[in-house]
Write a protein that holds these residues in place. Structure first.
Motif, PDB file in Angstrom:
ATOM      1  N   ALA A 214       0.883  -1.177   0.000  1.00  0.00           N
ATOM      2  CA  ALA A 214       0.000   0.000   0.000  1.00  0.00           C
ATOM      3  C   ALA A 214       0.910   1.213   0.000  1.00  0.00           C
ATOM      4  O   ALA A 214       0.677   2.183   0.706  1.00  0.00           O
ATOM      5  N   ASP A 215       1.979   1.128  -0.813  1.00  0.00           N
ATOM      6  CA  ASP A 215       3.060   2.114  -0.721  1.00  0.00           C
ATOM      7  C   ASP A 215       3.016   3.161  -1.834  1.00  0.00           C
ATOM      8  O   ASP A 215       4.035   3.700  -2.245  1.00  0.00           O
ATOM      9  N   GLY A 216       1.805   3.456  -2.328  1.00  0.00           N
ATOM     10  CA  GLY A 216       1.623   4.624  -3.195  1.00  0.00           C
ATOM     11  C   GLY A 216       2.019   4.416  -4.654  1.00  0.00           C
ATOM     12  O   GLY A 216       2.485   3.347  -5.057  1.00  0.00           O
TER      13      GLY A 216
ATOM     14  N   TRP B  69      -9.826  26.634   0.687  1.00  0.00           N
ATOM     15  CA  TRP B  69     -10.374  25.958  -0.493  1.00  0.00           C
ATOM     16  C   TRP B  69      -9.250  25.339  -1.307  1.00  0.00           C
ATOM     17  O   TRP B  69      -8.126  25.857  -1.335  1.00  0.00           O
ATOM     18  N   ARG B  70      -9.561  24.214  -1.962  1.00  0.00           N
ATOM     19  CA  ARG B  70      -8.645  23.623  -2.930  1.00  0.00           C
ATOM     20  C   ARG B  70      -9.008  24.150  -4.308  1.00  0.00           C
ATOM     21  O   ARG B  70     -10.156  24.022  -4.731  1.00  0.00           O
ATOM     22  N   VAL B  71      -8.041  24.786  -4.953  1.00  0.00           N
ATOM     23  CA  VAL B  71      -8.241  25.198  -6.349  1.00  0.00           C
ATOM     24  C   VAL B  71      -7.235  24.418  -7.182  1.00  0.00           C
ATOM     25  O   VAL B  71      -6.019  24.568  -7.005  1.00  0.00           O
TER      26      VAL B  71
ATOM     27  N   LEU C 201     -11.693  10.097  -7.500  1.00  0.00           N
ATOM     28  CA  LEU C 201     -11.918   8.648  -7.414  1.00  0.00           C
ATOM     29  C   LEU C 201     -10.705   7.856  -6.920  1.00  0.00           C
ATOM     30  O   LEU C 201     -10.788   6.652  -6.733  1.00  0.00           O
ATOM     31  N   GLY C 202      -9.573   8.530  -6.690  1.00  0.00           N
ATOM     32  CA  GLY C 202      -8.346   7.811  -6.343  1.00  0.00           C
ATOM     33  C   GLY C 202      -8.392   7.147  -4.979  1.00  0.00           C
ATOM     34  O   GLY C 202      -8.290   5.922  -4.859  1.00  0.00           O
ATOM     35  N   LEU C 203      -8.570   7.968  -3.964  1.00  0.00           N
ATOM     36  CA  LEU C 203      -8.634   7.440  -2.595  1.00  0.00           C
ATOM     37  C   LEU C 203      -9.841   6.500  -2.462  1.00  0.00           C
ATOM     38  O   LEU C 203      -9.750   5.425  -1.861  1.00  0.00           O
TER      39      LEU C 203
ATOM     40  N   VAL D 108      -2.028  21.475 -11.121  1.00  0.00           N
ATOM     41  CA  VAL D 108      -1.546  22.191  -9.941  1.00  0.00           C
ATOM     42  C   VAL D 108      -2.664  22.153  -8.904  1.00  0.00           C
ATOM     43  O   VAL D 108      -3.817  22.461  -9.227  1.00  0.00           O
ATOM     44  N   ALA D 109      -2.340  21.732  -7.711  1.00  0.00           N
ATOM     45  CA  ALA D 109      -3.321  21.760  -6.616  1.00  0.00           C
ATOM     46  C   ALA D 109      -2.876  22.813  -5.621  1.00  0.00           C
ATOM     47  O   ALA D 109      -1.770  22.735  -5.086  1.00  0.00           O
ATOM     48  N   THR D 110      -3.726  23.818  -5.415  1.00  0.00           N
ATOM     49  CA  THR D 110      -3.390  24.862  -4.439  1.00  0.00           C
ATOM     50  C   THR D 110      -4.396  24.811  -3.288  1.00  0.00           C
ATOM     51  O   THR D 110      -5.551  24.443  -3.494  1.00  0.00           O
TER      52      THR D 110
HETATM   53  C1  FAD Z   1      -3.728  16.800  -5.712  1.00  0.00           C
HETATM   54  C2  FAD Z   1      -4.448  15.507  -5.489  1.00  0.00           C
HETATM   55  C3  FAD Z   1      -5.799  15.539  -5.174  1.00  0.00           C
HETATM   56  C4  FAD Z   1      -6.487  14.365  -4.901  1.00  0.00           C
HETATM   57  N1  FAD Z   1      -7.810  14.437  -4.578  1.00  0.00           N
HETATM   58  C5  FAD Z   1      -8.494  13.312  -4.333  1.00  0.00           C
HETATM   59  C6  FAD Z   1      -9.878  13.342  -3.982  1.00  0.00           C
HETATM   60  O1  FAD Z   1     -10.490  14.417  -3.913  1.00  0.00           O
HETATM   61  N2  FAD Z   1     -10.528  12.167  -3.749  1.00  0.00           N
HETATM   62  C7  FAD Z   1      -9.883  10.967  -3.842  1.00  0.00           C
HETATM   63  O2  FAD Z   1     -10.536   9.922  -3.663  1.00  0.00           O
HETATM   64  N3  FAD Z   1      -8.566  10.905  -4.148  1.00  0.00           N
HETATM   65  C8  FAD Z   1      -7.862  12.036  -4.384  1.00  0.00           C
HETATM   66  N4  FAD Z   1      -6.528  11.970  -4.704  1.00  0.00           N
HETATM   67  C9  FAD Z   1      -5.862  10.691  -4.729  1.00  0.00           C
HETATM   68  C10 FAD Z   1      -5.486  10.227  -3.320  1.00  0.00           C
HETATM   69  O3  FAD Z   1      -4.696  11.213  -2.687  1.00  0.00           O
HETATM   70  C11 FAD Z   1      -4.716   8.922  -3.429  1.00  0.00           C
HETATM   71  O4  FAD Z   1      -5.445   8.030  -4.263  1.00  0.00           O
HETATM   72  C12 FAD Z   1      -4.519   8.276  -2.072  1.00  0.00           C
HETATM   73  O5  FAD Z   1      -3.833   9.131  -1.199  1.00  0.00           O
HETATM   74  C13 FAD Z   1      -3.752   6.966  -2.219  1.00  0.00           C
HETATM   75  O6  FAD Z   1      -3.601   6.372  -0.971  1.00  0.00           O
HETATM   76  P1  FAD Z   1      -2.538   5.232  -0.760  1.00  0.00           P
HETATM   77  O7  FAD Z   1      -2.594   4.931   0.691  1.00  0.00           O
HETATM   78  O8  FAD Z   1      -2.786   4.125  -1.737  1.00  0.00           O
HETATM   79  O9  FAD Z   1      -1.130   5.847  -1.168  1.00  0.00           O
HETATM   80  P2  FAD Z   1      -0.359   7.088  -0.500  1.00  0.00           P
HETATM   81  O10 FAD Z   1      -1.300   8.080   0.067  1.00  0.00           O
HETATM   82  O11 FAD Z   1       0.646   7.526  -1.525  1.00  0.00           O
HETATM   83  O12 FAD Z   1       0.395   6.424   0.724  1.00  0.00           O
HETATM   84  C14 FAD Z   1       1.507   5.556   0.532  1.00  0.00           C
HETATM   85  C15 FAD Z   1       2.317   5.566   1.824  1.00  0.00           C
HETATM   86  O13 FAD Z   1       3.352   4.596   1.711  1.00  0.00           O
HETATM   87  C16 FAD Z   1       4.538   5.142   2.219  1.00  0.00           C
HETATM   88  N5  FAD Z   1       5.663   4.446   1.583  1.00  0.00           N
HETATM   89  C17 FAD Z   1       6.052   4.496   0.280  1.00  0.00           C
HETATM   90  N6  FAD Z   1       7.125   3.711   0.069  1.00  0.00           N
HETATM   91  C18 FAD Z   1       7.418   3.141   1.255  1.00  0.00           C
HETATM   92  C19 FAD Z   1       8.418   2.214   1.664  1.00  0.00           C
HETATM   93  N7  FAD Z   1       9.322   1.727   0.822  1.00  0.00           N
HETATM   94  N8  FAD Z   1       8.421   1.842   2.970  1.00  0.00           N
HETATM   95  C20 FAD Z   1       7.505   2.324   3.844  1.00  0.00           C
HETATM   96  N9  FAD Z   1       6.526   3.201   3.496  1.00  0.00           N
HETATM   97  C21 FAD Z   1       6.492   3.595   2.210  1.00  0.00           C
HETATM   98  C22 FAD Z   1       4.483   6.621   1.860  1.00  0.00           C
HETATM   99  O14 FAD Z   1       5.324   7.381   2.692  1.00  0.00           O
HETATM  100  C23 FAD Z   1       2.998   6.902   2.103  1.00  0.00           C
HETATM  101  O15 FAD Z   1       2.752   7.260   3.436  1.00  0.00           O
HETATM  102  C24 FAD Z   1      -5.812  13.130  -4.989  1.00  0.00           C
HETATM  103  C25 FAD Z   1      -4.448  13.100  -5.316  1.00  0.00           C
HETATM  104  C26 FAD Z   1      -3.771  14.264  -5.586  1.00  0.00           C
HETATM  105  C27 FAD Z   1      -2.297  14.213  -5.943  1.00  0.00           C
END
Ligand code: FAD
Length: 300
Positions: free
Chosen positions: A20-22, A83-85, A156-158, A46-48
């Motif tokens: 779940a490491d992004g 606000w997020r713009v 839809l990401g989170l 750009v997310a502000t």
């Molecule tokens: C600007 C922006 C706006 C968004 N808005 C929305 C929204 O409105 N609604 C929505 O549903 N989604 C939104 N998203 C998407 C959402 O932020 C992501 O889909 C969500 O945060 C993903 O969660 P995650 O836990 O899978 O990954 P992440 O949040 O990336 O978490 C991964 C974690 O793993 C850790 N990690 C990475 N590698 C390692 C390692 N080797 N060892 C230990 N830890 C590690 C990182 O430090 C991090 O804490 C947005 C994204 C962005 C960029």
């Protein structure tokens, strides 16, 4: 079981690994799982976070400002006028260039006098539409951004990540406790990928098109135009929607959504992001399955 190593590393012996490491997942890369799809080539987002009293000017909690260049998503993120713009810029701009351009761009987004705002944060990022070729490989499993990325318009990401994790936790618990066969995880993998491809991916591309009026606005950079990059990345299937004919369809949808019942039926469609309530019913208490199903809106 785990023990400490020098330089603060910890070695953990475990039967299962859930990555779940992004988006830049090490677990995905080390497991040799391909991350298929494409990165939008002609823009960065750009997310502000900005203090400004948008609601004084009739903005609701979530707003799409539709334009081929000066599109923006404006969303309330706290109760004290933060606000997020989010908006688009040309790819490859440095943070300094983005901040330099920002006051000019904000003139398009801020209602009222457009002055006296405070920018708390500004980050740029590349939008992607990518999905891991598989979410399960042996005892390694991927969830959330490690498994898939979509452009954030529509949010839809989170959401999709949470909808991976809930059913995975139940399935993995059933497998580990010997109440379900290992193959349940393959079923989870297949169904979650299907949800992403057929729902998250399509919906987020469509949200992006709607925000940018793709193809039926002034579009000098050709954001939605099919070109070599689009062909190479298999984007053309999604670009067909970005044509002037859909403007009428979009407007009809906008009108239809003024009727609350139509909004309810849209909400039902959004549930396609989740697995069916009974996807692992044979390993669960029927009451739990029924209650889960009852929580969902019915189709009207
Ligand atoms: C600007 C922006 C706006 C968004 N808005 C929305 C929204 O409105 N609604 C929505 O549903 N989604 C939104 N998203 C998407 C959402 O932020 C992501 O889909 C969500 O945060 C993903 O969660 P995650 O836990 O899978 O990954 P992440 O949040 O990336 O978490 C991964 C974690 O793993 C850790 N990690 C990475 N590698 C390692 C390692 N080797 N060892 C230990 N830890 C590690 C990182 O430090 C991090 O804490 C947005 C994204 C962005 C960029």
């Amino acid at each position: 079981m785990h023990h400490s190593e020098p330089n603060d590393q910890e070695i953990i012996d475990a039967s299962w690994l859930v990555g779940a490491d992004g988006g830049r997942s090490t677990v995905r890369a080390e497991s040799g799982i391909a991350f298929e799809g494409f990165t939008w080539p002609k823009e960065e987002f750009v997310a502000t976070n900005v203090y400004y009293p948008f609601d004084k000017y009739g903005f609701t909690n979530r707003n799409f400002m539709i334009d081929s260049i000066n599109w923006a998503i404006v969303a309330k993120i706290s109760n004290d006028d933060l606000w997020r713009v989010a908006y688009g810029v040309k790819p490859g701009m440095t943070k300094d260039q983005i901040l330099e351009e920002l006051p000019q761009r904000f003139k398009n987004f801020l209602p009222g006098p457009g002055e006296g705002y405070t920018v708390k944060q500004a980050n740029s990022y590349r939008p992607h539409q990518r999905c891991a070729a598989r979410f399960r490989k042996g005892h390694v499993i991927l969830v959330g951004d490690a498994a898939h990325l979509n452009n954030p318009i529509g949010g839809l990401g989170l959401t999709t990540g949470i909808l991976d994790a809930g059913p995975l936790a139940r399935a993995l618990t059933a497998v580990i406790s010997g109440n379900a066969p290992d193959s349940l995880l393959d079923r989870w993998d297949e169904l979650r990928r299907k949800c992403w491809h057929e729902q998250t991916n399509k919906q987020s591309i469509e949200f992006k098109r709607i925000a940018q009026q793709g193809g039926h606005g002034q579009d000098p950079d050709g954001i939605w135009k099919s070109d070599d990059v689009a062909e190479k990345n298999g984007m053309t299937a999604y670009l067909v929607n970005a044509n002037p004919d859909v403007k009428e369809k979009d407007e009809a949808l906008y009108k239809a959504l003024q009727v609350p019942e139509n909004q309810r039926s849209m909400r039902h469609r959004v549930w396609g992001l989740a697995l069916p309530a009974d996807w692992m019913a044979e390993y669960e208490d029927p009451d739990v399955v029924k209650r889960r199903g009852d929580l969902r809106p019915v189709e009207i």
